[in-house]
Structure formats: C-alpha cells, structure tokens
Design an enzyme around this catalytic site. Sequence first.
Site, PDB file in Angstrom:
ATOM      1  N   ASP A  21       0.822  -1.210   0.000  1.00 19.40           N
ATOM      2  CA  ASP A  21       0.000   0.000   0.000  1.00 19.40           C
ATOM      3  C   ASP A  21       0.859   1.264   0.000  1.00 19.40           C
ATOM      4  O   ASP A  21       1.936   1.280   0.599  1.00 19.40           O
ATOM      5  CB  ASP A  21      -0.905  -0.027   1.250  1.00 19.40           C
ATOM      6  N   GLY A  24       0.143   5.406  -4.471  1.00 13.89           N
ATOM      7  CA  GLY A  24      -0.499   6.672  -4.858  1.00 13.89           C
ATOM      8  C   GLY A  24       0.043   7.829  -4.029  1.00 13.89           C
ATOM      9  O   GLY A  24       0.415   8.882  -4.572  1.00 13.89           O
ATOM     10  N   THR A  67     -10.600  -7.118  -6.457  1.00 13.10           N
ATOM     11  CA  THR A  67     -11.829  -7.018  -7.266  1.00 13.10           C
ATOM     12  C   THR A  67     -12.394  -5.590  -7.194  1.00 13.10           C
ATOM     13  O   THR A  67     -13.128  -5.168  -8.072  1.00 13.10           O
ATOM     14  CB  THR A  67     -12.900  -8.028  -6.766  1.00 13.10           C
ATOM     15  N   GLU A  68     -12.011  -4.847  -6.139  1.00 14.64           N
ATOM     16  CA  GLU A  68     -12.506  -3.465  -5.977  1.00 14.64           C
ATOM     17  C   GLU A  68     -11.663  -2.474  -6.790  1.00 14.64           C
ATOM     18  O   GLU A  68     -12.106  -1.356  -7.053  1.00 14.64           O
ATOM     19  CB  GLU A  68     -12.473  -3.044  -4.493  1.00 14.64           C
ATOM     20  N   ASN A  69     -10.432  -2.873  -7.170  1.00 13.83           N
ATOM     21  CA  ASN A  69      -9.548  -1.926  -7.865  1.00 13.83           C
ATOM     22  C   ASN A  69     -10.040  -1.535  -9.259  1.00 13.83           C
ATOM     23  O   ASN A  69      -9.577  -0.539  -9.819  1.00 13.83           O
ATOM     24  CB  ASN A  69      -8.112  -2.479  -7.952  1.00 13.83           C
ATOM     25  N   TRP A  70     -11.014  -2.301  -9.795  1.00 17.69           N
ATOM     26  CA  TRP A  70     -11.569  -1.919 -11.111  1.00 17.69           C
ATOM     27  C   TRP A  70     -12.260  -0.558 -11.041  1.00 17.69           C
ATOM     28  O   TRP A  70     -12.505   0.073 -12.060  1.00 17.69           O
ATOM     29  CB  TRP A  70     -12.587  -2.965 -11.613  1.00 17.69           C
ATOM     30  N   ARG A 195      -5.555  -2.366   7.960  1.00 15.22           N
ATOM     31  CA  ARG A 195      -6.763  -3.086   7.528  1.00 15.22           C
ATOM     32  C   ARG A 195      -6.351  -4.322   6.755  1.00 15.22           C
ATOM     33  O   ARG A 195      -5.292  -4.364   6.147  1.00 15.22           O
ATOM     34  CB  ARG A 195      -7.587  -2.210   6.560  1.00 15.22           C
TER      35      ARG A 195
HETATM   36  C1  FPP Z   1      -1.866   0.073  -3.438  1.00 13.35           C
HETATM   37  O1  FPP Z   1      -1.378   1.402  -3.476  1.00 13.35           O
HETATM   38  C2  FPP Z   1      -1.292  -0.692  -4.533  1.00 13.35           C
HETATM   39  C3  FPP Z   1      -2.017  -1.262  -5.542  1.00 13.35           C
HETATM   40  C4  FPP Z   1      -3.487  -1.140  -5.641  1.00 13.35           C
HETATM   41  C5  FPP Z   1      -1.369  -2.004  -6.627  1.00 13.35           C
HETATM   42  C6  FPP Z   1      -0.077  -2.691  -6.289  1.00 13.35           C
HETATM   43  C7  FPP Z   1       0.587  -2.998  -7.549  1.00 13.35           C
HETATM   44  C8  FPP Z   1       1.913  -2.970  -7.794  1.00 13.35           C
HETATM   45  C9  FPP Z   1       2.954  -2.727  -6.779  1.00 13.35           C
HETATM   46  C10 FPP Z   1       2.437  -3.159  -9.173  1.00 13.35           C
HETATM   47  C11 FPP Z   1       1.803  -4.229 -10.032  1.00 13.35           C
HETATM   48  C12 FPP Z   1       2.037  -5.605  -9.591  1.00 13.35           C
HETATM   49  C13 FPP Z   1       2.758  -6.554 -10.229  1.00 13.35           C
HETATM   50  C14 FPP Z   1       2.681  -7.963  -9.761  1.00 13.35           C
HETATM   51  C15 FPP Z   1       3.626  -6.261 -11.371  1.00 13.35           C
HETATM   52  P1  FPP Z   1      -2.397   2.578  -3.638  1.00 13.35           P
HETATM   53  O2  FPP Z   1      -2.365   3.036  -5.061  1.00 13.35           O
HETATM   54  O3  FPP Z   1      -3.746   2.209  -3.134  1.00 13.35           O
HETATM   55  O4  FPP Z   1      -1.742   3.660  -2.708  1.00 13.35           O
HETATM   56  P2  FPP Z   1      -2.476   4.906  -2.019  1.00 13.35           P
HETATM   57  O5  FPP Z   1      -3.350   4.337  -0.937  1.00 13.35           O
HETATM   58  O6  FPP Z   1      -1.336   5.699  -1.515  1.00 13.35           O
HETATM   59  O7  FPP Z   1      -3.246   5.610  -3.096  1.00 13.35           O
END
Ligand code: FPP
Length: 245
Positions: A21, A24, A67-70, A195
């Site tokens: 995590d 972003g 599944t929620e990341n879409w 979480r």
């Molecule tokens: C959470 O950070 C991260 C993800 C939703 C994606 C994780 C993916 C990778 C590290 C790269 C792809 C994977 C592979 C196997 C090549 P966030 O974007 O939710 O962070 P934030 O909470 O700071 O916005």
Amino acid sequence: MKKTIQNNLSLLPKHVAIIMDGNGRWAKKNKLKVALGHRTGVISLREIIRESNNLGIKSLSIYAFSTENWKRSTIEVSALMDLLSEFFTKDIDELNDENVKVLIIGDVEGMPEPQRTILKNSMALTQNNTGMILNVALNYGGRSELIRAAKLIAENYKNGEISLDDVDEDYLANMLYTKGQLDVDLLIRTSGEMRLSNFLLYQCAYAEFVFPKVLWPDFTVEEYHKALLEYMSRDRRFGGRNTDE
Ligand code: FPP
C-alpha cells in the site's frame, strides 16, 4: 546476543503475505503521476521477492489487484495492467531460473487480454518448480474466494463424493486458491494503514500483523528485515498458553 535473521533462520515465517500500500501517496509526495508510483512499487516488489526466496520463505503472497480496484480511473487501471504484462514478460525467466512457482490467485478468467494469456503462460511455465510459491492476487477478493470454495464443496456433496462429516478446516482450506500451502504467518501492510481489505481472510486466521509506516515504493530489504524481526519477537499462542502463568 542481538537477535538477527541470520542466526534465527528457523524462526522465520513460512508464509508471508504483503499488502503493497501507498503507491499513490508516494507519487503525490514526489509530484509524480500515480502510474509512476506503481512502477516504482514494482522495483520494491522485485527486491522483496528475491530476498524472500534467498531466505527460504515457502510462500509469498502479494496483493496486486483486488476485485474493488476496477473502480479506479481507466488510466490507472490500464497503467497497472501494462505493468503486469511487463513484469510477467520480463521477470518470468528469472523467476523460473530461481525455481519459483507462480500462482495467480483470483479470477484469472475475468482479467482482460493480453494479461490473461500472459498470466496463464507464467503459471504453466513455472508449475513444476519446487521452490518458493509466489501467490499473486489479481482480481482477487477474500469473500469471493470463500464463496467459490463453498460452491465447490456443495458441488462435491451434491455429486455424492463427500459426506457432511468430510467438511472440516483442512477440507475447506484445500478448496481455496492456496490449496496445499500453509496458513499465513506474517501479514505486512505498508503505509501505516491497518486493515486486511479482504485479503486471504481464511488463511490469515492466526497471522501476526506488522504495519510499517513507509510507503510501498520506499519499502526496502532493510525494512523487510525489520518486519521479519518484529514477527520473530512475537509470542504466538494460537489461542493456547505458552507458560504456566
Ligand atoms: C496500493 O497502493 C497498490 C495497488 C493497488 C497495486 C499494487 C501494484 C503494484 C505494486 C504493481 C503491479 C504488480 C505486479 C505484480 C507487477 P495505492 O495506489 O492504493 O496507494 P495509495 O493508498 O497511496 O493511493
């Protein structure tokens, strides 16, 4: 004597799960586009896979796409899909040489092309490897995994293959994507969030949780060692007692 990883290898977790995590927030902090946060996150991932394998960890589970990341913007989803293709095209030979078995956990059929084919090829190439299992959760949700298991069990019962008494904790565990693997010992979630976010709900029943504050792109091998040492200092009781207190 100071506890180090090298002189306590037997205390290492056998199954480590990681929620990567903070990509972003890392991008925002560095005034970069979110895609670059994820791209830098892949660099951390590569190092942590390599170190886990060096340390002899049996299973490493990473939460790459839920599944929620879409629900995220089309631009971000497509950047993540591109990173996936790139990773499983460029890194798969090294993983294979290192005897790592790649297992995609989640609904692979629901992934778009070309990712679906690339992922299936990665699994096929490494399926007979006997080293570390790398569980990559993609289009994954813990509740969906349990519903899928319930349906598989109901099907077996309906076909007369099992009786109700056959359904116990081990039987259910063997209906999960992580079939045949040990429960999660240590769950790490970076960025200070505390979480589980629908990750490996059944497998984490007795997991120890460590929540380093650093954002995933800043998660180095040194940070990983700190989390492992924290785990090694915990007193795991699994609901019982270790002393006569
Ligand atoms: C959470 O950070 C991260 C993800 C939703 C994606 C994780 C993916 C990778 C590290 C790269 C792809 C994977 C592979 C196997 C090549 P966030 O974007 O939710 O962070 P934030 O909470 O700071 O916005």
